[in-house]
Design a protein around this motif. Sequence first.
Motif, PDB file in Angstrom:
ATOM      1  N   ALA A  27      41.206  35.977  43.165  1.00 40.97           N
ATOM      2  CA  ALA A  27      41.275  36.748  41.729  1.00 40.97           C
ATOM      3  C   ALA A  27      41.368  35.920  40.727  1.00 40.97           C
ATOM      4  O   ALA A  27      41.259  34.860  40.552  1.00 40.97           O
ATOM      5  CB  ALA A  27      43.050  37.491  41.889  1.00 40.97           C
ATOM      6  N   TYR A  28      41.072  36.731  39.434  1.00 45.44           N
ATOM      7  CA  TYR A  28      41.200  36.175  38.288  1.00 45.44           C
ATOM      8  C   TYR A  28      41.541  36.939  37.027  1.00 45.44           C
ATOM      9  O   TYR A  28      41.761  38.219  37.455  1.00 45.44           O
ATOM     10  CB  TYR A  28      39.677  35.432  37.785  1.00 45.44           C
ATOM     11  CG  TYR A  28      38.614  36.799  37.725  1.00 45.44           C
ATOM     12  CD1 TYR A  28      38.588  37.501  36.513  1.00 45.44           C
ATOM     13  CD2 TYR A  28      37.608  36.788  38.451  1.00 45.44           C
ATOM     14  CE1 TYR A  28      37.456  38.435  36.439  1.00 45.44           C
ATOM     15  CE2 TYR A  28      36.594  37.803  38.565  1.00 45.44           C
ATOM     16  CZ  TYR A  28      36.838  38.576  37.289  1.00 45.44           C
ATOM     17  OH  TYR A  28      35.705  39.690  37.154  1.00 45.44           O
ATOM     18  N   GLN A  29      42.056  36.292  36.089  1.00 44.69           N
ATOM     19  CA  GLN A  29      42.588  36.994  34.864  1.00 44.69           C
ATOM     20  C   GLN A  29      41.516  37.836  34.081  1.00 44.69           C
ATOM     21  O   GLN A  29      40.652  37.076  33.420  1.00 44.69           O
ATOM     22  CB  GLN A  29      43.320  36.079  33.999  1.00 44.69           C
ATOM     23  CG  GLN A  29      44.245  36.757  32.806  1.00 44.69           C
ATOM     24  CD  GLN A  29      44.729  35.638  32.111  1.00 44.69           C
ATOM     25  OE1 GLN A  29      45.055  34.752  32.349  1.00 44.69           O
ATOM     26  NE2 GLN A  29      45.353  36.037  30.800  1.00 44.69           N
ATOM     27  N   TYR A  37      43.907  46.952  41.011  1.00 46.51           N
ATOM     28  CA  TYR A  37      44.845  46.010  41.377  1.00 46.51           C
ATOM     29  C   TYR A  37      44.788  44.638  40.939  1.00 46.51           C
ATOM     30  O   TYR A  37      43.908  44.110  40.963  1.00 46.51           O
ATOM     31  CB  TYR A  37      44.370  46.024  42.946  1.00 46.51           C
ATOM     32  CG  TYR A  37      44.626  47.350  43.632  1.00 46.51           C
ATOM     33  CD1 TYR A  37      46.098  47.515  44.319  1.00 46.51           C
ATOM     34  CD2 TYR A  37      43.812  48.385  43.524  1.00 46.51           C
ATOM     35  CE1 TYR A  37      46.413  48.593  44.987  1.00 46.51           C
ATOM     36  CE2 TYR A  37      44.090  49.426  44.430  1.00 46.51           C
ATOM     37  CZ  TYR A  37      45.240  49.854  45.013  1.00 46.51           C
ATOM     38  OH  TYR A  37      45.366  50.566  45.812  1.00 46.51           O
ATOM     39  N   ARG A  38      45.922  44.433  40.253  1.00 48.51           N
ATOM     40  CA  ARG A  38      46.105  42.936  39.681  1.00 48.51           C
ATOM     41  C   ARG A  38      47.359  42.379  40.323  1.00 48.51           C
ATOM     42  O   ARG A  38      48.394  42.996  40.751  1.00 48.51           O
ATOM     43  CB  ARG A  38      46.458  43.036  38.163  1.00 48.51           C
ATOM     44  CG  ARG A  38      45.138  43.418  37.431  1.00 48.51           C
ATOM     45  CD  ARG A  38      45.383  43.308  35.905  1.00 48.51           C
ATOM     46  NE  ARG A  38      44.503  43.487  35.005  1.00 48.51           N
ATOM     47  CZ  ARG A  38      44.109  44.730  34.221  1.00 48.51           C
ATOM     48  NH1 ARG A  38      45.223  45.590  34.543  1.00 48.51           N
ATOM     49  NH2 ARG A  38      42.933  44.855  33.826  1.00 48.51           N
ATOM     50  N   VAL A  39      47.367  41.148  40.735  1.00 45.77           N
ATOM     51  CA  VAL A  39      48.201  40.348  41.209  1.00 45.77           C
ATOM     52  C   VAL A  39      48.940  39.203  40.578  1.00 45.77           C
ATOM     53  O   VAL A  39      48.106  38.566  39.579  1.00 45.77           O
ATOM     54  CB  VAL A  39      48.020  39.871  42.711  1.00 45.77           C
ATOM     55  CG1 VAL A  39      47.564  40.955  43.426  1.00 45.77           C
ATOM     56  CG2 VAL A  39      46.624  38.776  42.632  1.00 45.77           C
ATOM     57  N   GLN A  63      52.481  39.378  44.436  1.00 51.03           N
ATOM     58  CA  GLN A  63      53.187  40.602  43.970  1.00 51.03           C
ATOM     59  C   GLN A  63      51.990  41.530  43.043  1.00 51.03           C
ATOM     60  O   GLN A  63      51.419  40.737  42.371  1.00 51.03           O
ATOM     61  CB  GLN A  63      54.507  40.450  43.244  1.00 51.03           C
ATOM     62  CG  GLN A  63      55.476  39.670  44.012  1.00 51.03           C
ATOM     63  CD  GLN A  63      56.911  39.755  43.179  1.00 51.03           C
ATOM     64  OE1 GLN A  63      56.877  39.985  41.991  1.00 51.03           O
ATOM     65  NE2 GLN A  63      57.907  39.072  43.720  1.00 51.03           N
ATOM     66  N   PHE A  64      52.036  42.716  43.224  1.00 48.95           N
ATOM     67  CA  PHE A  64      51.097  43.517  42.473  1.00 48.95           C
ATOM     68  C   PHE A  64      51.711  43.969  41.131  1.00 48.95           C
ATOM     69  O   PHE A  64      52.967  44.179  41.168  1.00 48.95           O
ATOM     70  CB  PHE A  64      50.904  44.831  43.157  1.00 48.95           C
ATOM     71  CG  PHE A  64      49.659  44.612  44.379  1.00 48.95           C
ATOM     72  CD1 PHE A  64      48.322  44.583  44.138  1.00 48.95           C
ATOM     73  CD2 PHE A  64      50.167  44.232  45.440  1.00 48.95           C
ATOM     74  CE1 PHE A  64      47.620  44.243  45.129  1.00 48.95           C
ATOM     75  CE2 PHE A  64      49.225  43.960  46.578  1.00 48.95           C
ATOM     76  CZ  PHE A  64      47.787  43.986  46.501  1.00 48.95           C
ATOM     77  N   THR A  65      50.836  43.589  40.071  1.00 43.39           N
ATOM     78  CA  THR A  65      51.648  43.897  38.681  1.00 43.39           C
ATOM     79  C   THR A  65      50.809  45.413  38.217  1.00 43.39           C
ATOM     80  O   THR A  65      51.475  45.760  37.307  1.00 43.39           O
ATOM     81  CB  THR A  65      51.294  42.830  37.880  1.00 43.39           C
ATOM     82  OG1 THR A  65      49.695  42.541  37.605  1.00 43.39           O
ATOM     83  CG2 THR A  65      51.958  41.617  38.249  1.00 43.39           C
ATOM     84  N   LEU A 104      43.138  40.225  38.346  1.00 49.03           N
ATOM     85  CA  LEU A 104      42.129  41.291  39.216  1.00 49.03           C
ATOM     86  C   LEU A 104      42.189  40.784  40.425  1.00 49.03           C
ATOM     87  O   LEU A 104      41.315  39.492  40.700  1.00 49.03           O
ATOM     88  CB  LEU A 104      40.825  41.541  38.154  1.00 49.03           C
ATOM     89  CG  LEU A 104      40.156  42.568  39.000  1.00 49.03           C
ATOM     90  CD1 LEU A 104      40.754  43.912  38.992  1.00 49.03           C
ATOM     91  CD2 LEU A 104      38.701  42.564  38.172  1.00 49.03           C
ATOM     92  N   LEU A 105      42.590  41.519  41.637  1.00 41.39           N
ATOM     93  CA  LEU A 105      42.104  40.988  42.998  1.00 41.39           C
ATOM     94  C   LEU A 105      40.481  41.563  43.130  1.00 41.39           C
ATOM     95  O   LEU A 105      40.162  42.503  43.115  1.00 41.39           O
ATOM     96  CB  LEU A 105      43.217  41.931  43.878  1.00 41.39           C
ATOM     97  CG  LEU A 105      43.020  41.531  45.394  1.00 41.39           C
ATOM     98  CD1 LEU A 105      43.596  40.145  45.574  1.00 41.39           C
ATOM     99  CD2 LEU A 105      43.897  42.434  46.353  1.00 41.39           C
ATOM    100  N   LEU A 106      39.812  40.667  43.826  1.00 50.09           N
ATOM    101  CA  LEU A 106      38.570  40.486  43.906  1.00 50.09           C
ATOM    102  C   LEU A 106      38.408  41.478  45.246  1.00 50.09           C
ATOM    103  O   LEU A 106      38.451  40.643  46.378  1.00 50.09           O
ATOM    104  CB  LEU A 106      37.759  39.340  43.707  1.00 50.09           C
ATOM    105  CG  LEU A 106      38.072  38.757  42.555  1.00 50.09           C
ATOM    106  CD1 LEU A 106      37.186  37.344  42.489  1.00 50.09           C
ATOM    107  CD2 LEU A 106      37.790  39.556  41.213  1.00 50.09           C
TER     108      LEU A 106
END
Length: 495
Positions: free
Chosen positions: A279-281, A353-355, A346-348, A290-292
């Motif tokens: 992931a990256y911001q 889908y962001r973590v 944790q998902f935000t 952002l979950l890749l």
Amino acid sequence: MSIKAFAAKLFAKHIYNKTQKWAQNPIETQQKVFNELIQKAKETQFGKDHNFDKINSFEEYQKNVPIRDYEQLRSYVDEVVKGKENILWPGKPLYFAKTSGTTSGAKYIPLTAASMPFHIQAARNAILSYIHETGKADFVDGKMIFLQGSPILEEKNGVKLGRLSGIVAHYVPAYLQKNRMPSWETNCIEDWETKVDAIVEETIQEDMAVISGIPSWVQMYFEKLKAKANQPVGEIFKNFNLFIYGGVNYEPYRAKFENLIGRKVDAIELFPASEGFFAYQDSQKEKGMLLLLNSGIFYEFVKADEFFNENPKRYTIGEVELGINYVLIISTNAGLWAYNIGDTIQFTSLKPYRVIVSGRIKHYISAFGEHVIGKEVEAALQEAMEGTNVRVNEFTVAPQINPESGLPYHEWFIEFENEPSNLDEFALKIDNAMRKQNVYYDDLISGNVLRKLVISKVKTNGFQEYMKSIGKLGGQNKLPRLSNERKIADLLRIE
């Protein structure tokens, strides 16, 4: 605006549009990745052993492929390391990323021709997302520094071997080579303190615009810069406006960094590991990374509080919920299958889908059933520091089960840059913040099972000395935020 900066903006828009296509179709994207992984690995030894030719659904996959960590997958990895082909993934890997396991000794994580490009693209796309959102691109004309491990690679049975950051150094694109620092010779220095001193000498007169690395080690670089120039880093590098980091949460370091820099700078968080770039911001405005989902990795998630059950439920991307602590399980085009990397997330956000990384499944405190995780101690410290001039260099937490007198407690080992005027009041602020976050901890305090936490001050550079003493100073090494025993606590040199 330079031609290079203009081109970067155009490319950033193109990548943004590509990203939106898969981010807006997460379930279909993951289904496609899953199908490709199973299809390509059918004829491998692992695929044959686990009936890949009969797997047509997630449910069948979960029945045939149990969750494993490195030790449990080791019999297969050892065969790959011996030079055998078609064991976990077709052919042989391009590299082994060598990491130091706490229980496994050296670990050899395969990087394949299929997986390697995603490590490079993800780091690039993180920067391009920032350019697209903010419109800031002038930094591409300045110097960039990446504090990383040595790029010198060994060879093991025909496969190159090294630290992930050293391997990635071989893939810096040509258009960044002239801007990139430090020099190859300096990057090859193994001793971390010697290396940082050399980097200071090389960069102090340069126009550094982007600085990247694990916060704890970048902090060491900043401290040496500031001491040598006798001015804040932001004055030394007037065009430094972007910090890229990963590995640990930046928030506990933010106040110290802003003091060292002399001003605020934008930051981009990354979630890379030897096992994959996850992931990256992608936004300065939204919480999380952002979950890749399109990067050759199929994700499963197990609720952390169920993980040690005999058969915990494995959730796929369409089944996850906000705010729950999940253990991250991955299957990848490097040949890792239902693999527990040890991180909890944790998902935000679920659209997209962001973590956030909430901790490590093995790094927790539950000596009394309190189930304290890394995210909680970091948030509690941050809350206690708000509105004060307290600055913390580093910290870790351990239980004190057998105190000389009184009830047991959680012991916080903190190296302060600026100490609070009243240490007891500061400890109480942290304790109250912990009690608000963790109902189990609150119950233990209320029920007189535990007393309120105790802060033990660590001398200046005490954590660096500890990391050096165990051979983990610098590079990708990170200090655990918390432990369920006192191995670290007993080795720290306390004032």
